[in-house]
Design an enzyme around this catalytic site. Structure first.
Site, PDB file in Angstrom:
ATOM      1  CG  ASP A 117      -1.869   0.959   1.104  1.00  0.00           C
ATOM      2  OD1 ASP A 117      -1.775   1.980   0.569  1.00  0.00           O
ATOM      3  OD2 ASP A 117      -2.796   0.936   2.332  1.00  0.00           O
TER       4      ASP A 117
ATOM      5  CG  ASP B 222      -4.507   5.540  -0.429  1.00  0.00           C
ATOM      6  OD1 ASP B 222      -3.898   4.329  -0.232  1.00  0.00           O
ATOM      7  OD2 ASP B 222      -5.209   5.652   0.683  1.00  0.00           O
TER       8      ASP B 222
ATOM      9  CG  HIS C  70      -9.770   6.896   3.250  1.00  0.00           C
ATOM     10  ND1 HIS C  70      -8.877   7.586   2.597  1.00  0.00           N
ATOM     11  CD2 HIS C  70      -9.233   5.550   3.152  1.00  0.00           C
ATOM     12  CE1 HIS C  70      -7.854   7.080   2.171  1.00  0.00           C
ATOM     13  NE2 HIS C  70      -8.074   5.621   2.662  1.00  0.00           N
TER      14      HIS C  70
ATOM     15  CG  HIS D 141      -7.952   8.522   6.359  1.00  0.00           C
ATOM     16  ND1 HIS D 141      -8.792   7.200   6.951  1.00  0.00           N
ATOM     17  CD2 HIS D 141      -6.950   7.868   5.944  1.00  0.00           C
ATOM     18  CE1 HIS D 141      -7.934   5.999   6.509  1.00  0.00           C
ATOM     19  NE2 HIS D 141      -6.915   6.549   5.759  1.00  0.00           N
TER      20      HIS D 141
ATOM     21  CD  GLU E  55      -8.036   1.379   2.362  1.00  0.00           C
ATOM     22  OE1 GLU E  55      -7.118   0.714   2.309  1.00  0.00           O
ATOM     23  OE2 GLU E  55      -8.106   2.842   2.953  1.00  0.00           O
TER      24      GLU E  55
ATOM     25  CD  GLU F 211      -6.206   2.381  -0.742  1.00  0.00           C
ATOM     26  OE1 GLU F 211      -6.826   3.440   0.017  1.00  0.00           O
ATOM     27  OE2 GLU F 211      -5.098   1.851  -0.350  1.00  0.00           O
TER      28      GLU F 211
END
Length: 423
Positions: free
Chosen positions: A196, A207, A276, A284, A309, A404
């Site tokens: 990640d 992300d 998120h 976030h 994710e 994700e």
């Protein structure tokens, strides 16, 4: 502390203005219209071999290991689009609305920056897949990945670079694990590793994460989670309730079974982990996308970025904090906090300068030449200025997989920015 905030805002605006100026100068070459769906471009460039068609005939081809900045591979200054998906029924009208299309045009520069960060992500992960083999020390893996990001994105302080520490959590550890100094962990054939990592330009974060497993016995687990993430991506859209996305994800994930050592496990979504919303310099940004049913009925809105994710587990489907902490992040909303320890003040100055409100890890502090900072770091955590993010673990002996993607809710359609030919 209002003054401080205003100063920070001004500094950020100044930095943004600077980077815009730099960009304007670059755009001398005639811009080539992108392929309608952008997939050909993304596919052409994600294997590190951009085609002439994909980039307006660049003189460069990506090397191996990758060392050529992505900017040089696309001399037109226009970066590959992600995967476009239409909104569902009630919002399909947006695609043909002149007003919505005009709104979209106004965001072109901002979105082009994010696409550059996404292309860096694709090219780096394409190379990392080739070297992430049993026997590689995880410290070496992470440092190679991070150096590649810095090189390809032309890292420059807070303006462009790594968005957060490289997570390489193994097996029952679901997230937030990266090696600290001296860690000797080596990747094994039977490990399930979640990679990640994040890239950012101008605070706009990509992300995206995937899972690496060598033993084919884990294939159904990975398949379940990939399918669940793609379901979440497909269900996302303007006016969609977050709880509905969670319900769809859970239904898909739980339809899979994984057999390990003669025992059959229903793949469980980890109920206390979420996707998120993402804001500038804020990983976030306040909205959570659940991966089980029963979440909140808040809706997604036009102009939002989301990390969708999902995590699937053969364990309890619930994580708790455990193991030594490596990940930290300055509290986004914290104002000025008076600190007594000179050492804590100095460390905070380093954090403000190099990371701002982006997440960092101990290795990043080591790299900057900081030493003997653990007491000061604890002080910043105790004062509420910095938050620690310890590893999140399911039952020992269980296995967790993760996939994700980052997407953007354009006025007309949604764009899966981090989509590549790999996942």
């Amino acid at each position: 502390d209002d003054d401080d905030d205003a100063e920070d805002g001004a500094a950020a605006a100044g930095a943004e203005g600077e980077s815009k100026k730099k960009k304007k100068k670059k755009k001398k070459s005639k811009q080539k219209p992108a392929a309608a769906d952008g997939t050909a471009e993304a596919a052409a460039s994600s294997n590190g071999q951009p085609t002439a068609a994909a980039n307006g005939a660049s003189a460069y081809q990506q090397t191996e290991p990758p060392a050529i900045p992505v900017r040089l591979l696309f001399p037109s200054g226009k970066f590959p689009e992600g995967e476009w998906q239409s909104y569902k029924d009630d919002n399909l009208w947006r695609e043909t609305s002149a007003e919505k299309r005009e709104l979209e045009r106004l965001q072109a520069d901002m979105i082009n920056d994010v696409r550059q960060a996404a292309e860096v992500h694709r090219q780096v992960r394409s190379y990392i897949r080739k070297i992430a083999k049993p026997g590689i020390p995880l410290t070496h893996l992470c440092e190679t990945l991070e150096d590649s990001v810095r090189q390809l994105i032309e890292a420059r302080g807070l303006d462009a670079g790594i968005a957060f520490p490289t997570g390489c959590s193994l097996n029952w550890v679901a997230a937030h694990w990266t090696p600290n100094a001296g860690d000797k962990t080596v990747l094994q054939y039977d490990d399930v590793m979640k990679l990640d990592f994040g890239t950012q330009i101008g605070g706009r974060i990509i992300d995206s994460a995937f899972t690496i497993a060598f033993n084919p016995r884990y294939d159904p687990l990975l398949e379940a989670v990939k399918d669940a993430t793609n379901t979440g991506v497909r269900e996302a859209g303007i006016d969609v309730r977050l709880c509905d996305i969670g319900a769809s994800i859970q239904e898909v994930m739980e339809s899979y079974e994984a057999e390990l050592d003669g025992k059959t496990y229903q793949v469980k979504p980890i109920r206390n982990l979420n996707g998120h919303s993402i804001g500038p310099y804020q990983i976030h940004a306040g909205k959570s996308v659940p991966i089980v049913k029963g979440g909140e009925a808040t809706r997604m809105e036009e102009g939002e970025f989301y990390a969708i994710e999902t995590f699937g587990s053969t364990g309890k489907g619930y994580v708790r904090e455990d193991l030594e902490c490596s990940h930290y992040m300055k509290n986004f909303d914290v104002g000025h906090v008076p600190l007594r320890l000179p050492r804590a003040k100095a460390l905070l100055a380093t954090i403000d300068k190099h990371f701002g409100t982006l997440a960092f890890c101990r290795r990043y502090l080591d790299r900057l030449g900081e030493t003997k900072y653990l007491m000061a770091l604890k002080n910043l955590c105790d004062a509420g200025v910095v938050d620690p993010y310890p590893p999140l673990c399911d039952n020992k002996g269980s296995y967790v997989a993760q996939f994700e993607h980052t997407l953007y809710l354009h006025p007309t359609r949604k764009e899966v920015l981090s989509r590549g030919s790999d996942y």
